[in-house]
Design an enzyme around this catalytic site. Structure first.
Site, PDB file in Angstrom:
ATOM      1  CG  ASP A  71     -23.313-113.463  11.667  1.00  0.00           C
ATOM      2  OD1 ASP A  71     -24.224-112.618  11.656  1.00  0.00           O
ATOM      3  OD2 ASP A  71     -23.473-114.623  12.071  1.00  0.00           O
ATOM      4  NE  ARG A 255     -20.560-116.679  11.167  1.00  0.00           N
ATOM      5  CZ  ARG A 255     -20.026-115.948  12.140  1.00  0.00           C
ATOM      6  NH1 ARG A 255     -20.595-115.930  13.326  1.00  0.00           N
ATOM      7  NH2 ARG A 255     -18.953-115.222  11.916  1.00  0.00           N
ATOM      8  CE1 TYR A 264     -28.058-113.812  17.150  1.00  0.00           C
ATOM      9  CE2 TYR A 264     -28.341-114.845  15.005  1.00  0.00           C
ATOM     10  CZ  TYR A 264     -27.749-113.875  15.807  1.00  0.00           C
ATOM     11  OH  TYR A 264     -26.864-113.000  15.262  1.00  0.00           O
ATOM     12  N   PRO A 347     -29.951-108.657  17.285  1.00  0.00           N
ATOM     13  CG  PRO A 347     -28.509-110.290  18.130  1.00  0.00           C
ATOM     14  CD  PRO A 347     -29.619-109.374  18.528  1.00  0.00           C
TER      15      PRO A 347
END
Lengths: 628, 628
Positions: A71, A255, A264, A347
């Protein structure tokens, strides 16, 4: 955008005229790409947009999934998207990361508190923002770009690579056999001049080469989820790094769309042979942990959009092409790997998609120039060298980051250390620190002093300018299209007005008429004069103080079937305070500077404006004399 | 963009969920639109985007042509495109008008020389640029917007209106009969609650109402052509007004794509009954004249993309709806006309497409709110009044402009006069000077002093702000979507931090719980609290100095099926020098100000933050008590 050069045509100017030689599904293609992830699509799109090369791209899935795990879109990737022409589409839909905050228990009662907040992207790091958007949308934009290109490229889905061989000697030495997973079944064989494996961490292409990803896992397990949730945590729409007292760490990434967020969440160490998948992680477990970390704030998940658990690992392949399998060092690499196929990492730094796309963007133009006979095939050897170094650096960075992130901060000093590290690496994660070492396409930068802010081996750093012909304020980067062209950006000295006695006119004179001129030597007969090497100039004077009529003809070239003048080559400094490109990029005002820019926007060399022989020599190392 | 409110959904967030009640082709529709030009498409797109209304749009052509004559896109139109979500697409393809230059014979030898150059759009007139783009591309973007709306609206082509009647009393009183020009042939009858004629200067809808365009032609003939050409005239990529010594005047407008240009060329007066078409104007005639005017510069046309000859005329219709045909003054207008159907003028001021789209943008939301029962039907009477006045003003402006343009400047003073006029009217042609007089939707502005730069009756003037929740720098205008919602923009006083004792909290308290609160009275049961009236706030404090946790709940409303928090209502001044919205828009720092904004982005009223009764009264005049 420039269009209508060869006559007014139709509606959407992004749709190129079809090239019948390279479009349609062929069994023999110049380049076969395996995998429709961000790396594969970047590569295919770049080849398609440059044109003149036949391409097919395969994926074993039956289409692009509606959700992808990556993302983060670094500033540098946005610069690349601008070169492809879809940066503004990404901007429109994405979340923009403006600040990062740091939370930890306060010194008094151990209550979770905001310890600090920092600007996410430092000023003038890039003219593009740091964004968050589902990788599927990025893939959609690539598909649209491919579809509108002169080869109208569409992926071949339902094709799983089952065998890969390379037999030197023939025109199409690489043979890929694909199992057809759709209703027809059977096998399909494709012959290619070059094949690129962008087929992910379990890459079949890499396995066919007998290569392995080297490195180890850190034995830390993390959960990740995208959710729609309700909370009274005040920074839920900011990027937050939270280090709780005894419930572990968490990273919150807001987001796109204004409601969704990614978390996370640290879940501890793995024991013995345990794998992340053995833990049976569920969204409920992740939500409970998030709630603990966020205490005393409420947190309630309303929809789990996606979740996963992973162990941190940093692994990289020894080489990114098939040359290691051959004794002959002069042999051309024929098979390449890019993206997750050659490096994997955690990530959290938001690097995965960005570095994968950057791999492909490094390779695409090289393949295109080599196949079309514009550049020497030796150019292809620079890919593995340049990108392997970058991947190793990334992996070191990621290991440090993962270690620091997993540590419980015991003291305010430890937290401060973490914050400083995080901050210092903003520059790194923005993707603008990548530096390629000297090679046939990166000079030694002996005259770097002439343009201190356009660093040889790093990406060309944009700045605001005003276009002379139409007085339009713009970014220099707008000219750096993903079109496979080299660029010479000539920054004028302070006296130069473009007139006959100046250095710019001198340079144009050399390029227009000298037998050693790289523009003359490498541009094919009949092609537009800027089709291989595109000369641009930037003057120190205000645009109102220059006379376009006095400019050298090479800066106002006649192009296309009508010999129409291209008016977009000449720029002037934007003289508002703090906006002057000569100040911003440290260009020598007395002597000016010549900056050679690669087709992937990286600075190849900085030279004096009148060092014609160095300029000629640079290009003679990489380009092939055109048949004029 | 905000999306995923009711759960993660699919790929392109611009694609709305289908509304089965309003989509599909029906014989009975809420609104029938005749004509797919810029006015018709603006109207249809607005209705489709707001949603909840069934629409059909007809055109007698068999599709949209690949070339349209309008090209100028005023700043105000770009602001409207931003509300529709496609401004950045227009930006990407268009030519940006940055400067205008003026040329005339110099005093010495009568040689054509540049007499002056001016900035085209004055600073802070709009946050959007002045652009040039073929109207077909604008129409494409509207079609895409309609296609992605909840009603998936597509035009019905090949439908020529042949009869139009209105019989009051039934639910669908307007009946339109269309001749089917495609292979099927025959007639199609459509019943509608309202019908809008956007069918151009020869409007069948206008004729059916028995109305005529009043006014006269100026008997001047002009030629216009879009060409690809080669010249050494230095300002060929700038907007230029050229007044030659004895060959007439010419206006050059550079076009999109970098190569094309438009020329408006004076061809003299018409004699007697002569029409422009009688002159047999050819592109060759126009090229010859252009060459004469541009002397001593060379000028050679390589491709004529489009050309035409026209006589200047300014004509306007007496009324823009069918109310003049009915005695009963309380009767609802049922048939409207918009765009060229009710006013025509010369194209040189670049106003045609812009004013037509503005007509439609004025009408669309009114129809939507009236049909959906949110606003009183009386609202529909304001359309003709507001837009007729604008059209008359435009025609006066155009007449002056045409006269001045046609005059031969005999002295430098006359040329200077022309230039001053041209310059003064930049503001006018940018479209931001439109002012609607007092009505049930425009207040008297008695407290205009509280927000001197947000003028009652003019469009809300954007300025930069920082969003509190995510620290994102943005334009205030980004919130002004074309979604049919009223907005209350509450500018806080200097002490206010959103906490309990402040004016913003007081306003929120009133709106959240008082029986007279317009938010409570007019929002339907079950709808999101901001679906009819959308409250936004702007604080004077820096975003880092405010605590989002202390903000009133109405500024952080829970919405959608999950009750997710909308974090995008609270903004802060951008405190960089020259960027503070309170300074830029003259907001009273001691008292703050409340600005009521209409769904078409016009300022309806300025009030003190605590004049709750005036606020309640304003909305009670126009909105309908919701069935809660």
């Amino acid at each position: 955008m420039q269009y209508h050069l060869n006559g007014y045509q139709g509606r959407d100017p992004a749709i190129a005229a079809i090239n019948p030689d390279c479009s349609g599904r062929m069994d023999n293609v110049d380049v076969a790409v395996v995998g429709c992830g961000p790396a594969g699509l970047t590569l295919a799109a770049q080849l398609a947009v440059i044109g003149g090369v036949s391409v097919r791209i395969f994926d074993e899935k039956d289409g692009l999934p509606a959700y992808g795990q990556a993302d983060g879109i670094a500033c540098r990737s946005m610069e690349m998207f601008e070169a492809f022409g879809f940066a503004e589409k990404v901007c429109r839909e994405a979340y923009q990361v403006s600040e990062t905050t740091f939370w930890r228990p306060d010194a008094d009662g151990g209550i979770l508190s905001r310890a600090d907040r920092i600007q996410d992207v430092e000023d003038d790091l890039s003219h593009m923002p740091h964004l968050i958007l589902n990788q599927c949308r990025v893939q959609d934009f690539y598909l649209e770009t491919m579809r509108k290109s002169e080869i109208r490229l569409e992926p071949d889905y339902n094709r799983r690579l089952v065998a890969l061989t390379c037999q030197d000697g023939s025109e199409y030495p690489v043979q890929g056999v694909f199992e057809c997973l759709d209703s027809n079944g059977g096998l399909e064989t494709v012959q290619a001049k070059f094949l690129v494996g962008c087929d992910g961490a379990r890459s079949m292409v890499r396995k066919s080469l007998g290569y392995e990803l080297e490195g180890g896992a850190a034995r830390q397990i993390w959960g990740v989820m995208d959710v729609l949730a309700v909370t009274d945590f005040p920074d839920i729409r900011l990027k937050c790094a939270i280090q709780s007292g005894d419930s572990g760490s968490m990273l919150i990434i807001p987001r796109e769309g204004g409601y969704m967020l990614r978390m996370y969440i640290e879940l501890g160490e793995l024991r013995g042979d345990e794998r992340a998948s053995d833990r049976g992680i569920t969204p409920e477990i992740l939500e409970r942990r998030a709630r603990k970390i966020l205490k005393p704030y409420a947190f309630e998940v309303r929809e789990v959009v996606w979740f996963s658990a992973y162990e941190i690992g940093q692994r990289v392949c020894d080489t990114f092409d098939d040359s290691a399998n051959h004794e002959d060092k002069g042999r051309l690499p024929r098979i390449f790997i890019a993206g997750d196929a050659c490096h994997t990492h955690s990530p959290k730094a938001g690097q995965g998609m960005n570095v994968s796309m950057a791999d492909a963007f490094n390779l695409g133009w090289k393949l295109s120039l080599a196949i079309r006979g514009i550049a020497k095939p030796d150019l292809l050897n620079t890919y593995s060298r340049e990108r392997r170094e970058k991947a190793k650096e990334l992996i070191d960075f990621d290991r440090d980051m993962a270690r620091l992130f997993g540590q419980k901060p015991k003291t305010p000093e430890e937290t401060a250390l973490f914050q400083r590290y995080f901050q210092r690496h903003g520059r790194y994660t923005a993707g603008v620190e990548t530096t390629y070492g000297p090679s046939l396409i990166v000079g030694h930068g002996k005259r770097q002093n002439l343009a201190a802010g356009q660093v040889v081996g790093k990406r060309f750093h944009s700045a605001p300018v005003v276009r002379l012909s139409d007085a339009r304020p713009m970014q220099l980067a707008e000219m750096l299209k993903a079109d496979g062209r080299w660029r010479i950006v000539a920054f004028a000295d302070s006296r130069d007005t473009g007139e006959k006695d100046g250095r710019i006119a001198g340079l144009c004179g050399f390029l227009e008429s000298d037998a050693n001129s790289p523009v003359l030597r490498y541009t094919p007969k009949g092609a537009d004069i800027d089709s291989v090497i595109d000369l641009r100039s930037v003057f120190q004077r205000k645009h109102r103080d220059l006379d376009i009529g006095a400019m050298p003809k090479l800066l106002l070239p006649a192009k296309g079937r009508y010999n129409l003048v291209d008016y977009e080559k000449i720029h002037c400094a934007y003289t508002k305070v703090g906006m002057d490109v000569f100040d911003l990029r440290g260009i020598d005002r007395n002597f000016g500077a010549l900056v050679v820019v690669r087709p992937d926007q990286f600075v190849a060399e900085v030279l004096p404006l009148d060092d014609y022989s160095a300029l000629a020599e640079f290009f003679s190392n990489v380009l092939v004399e055109a048949n004029r």
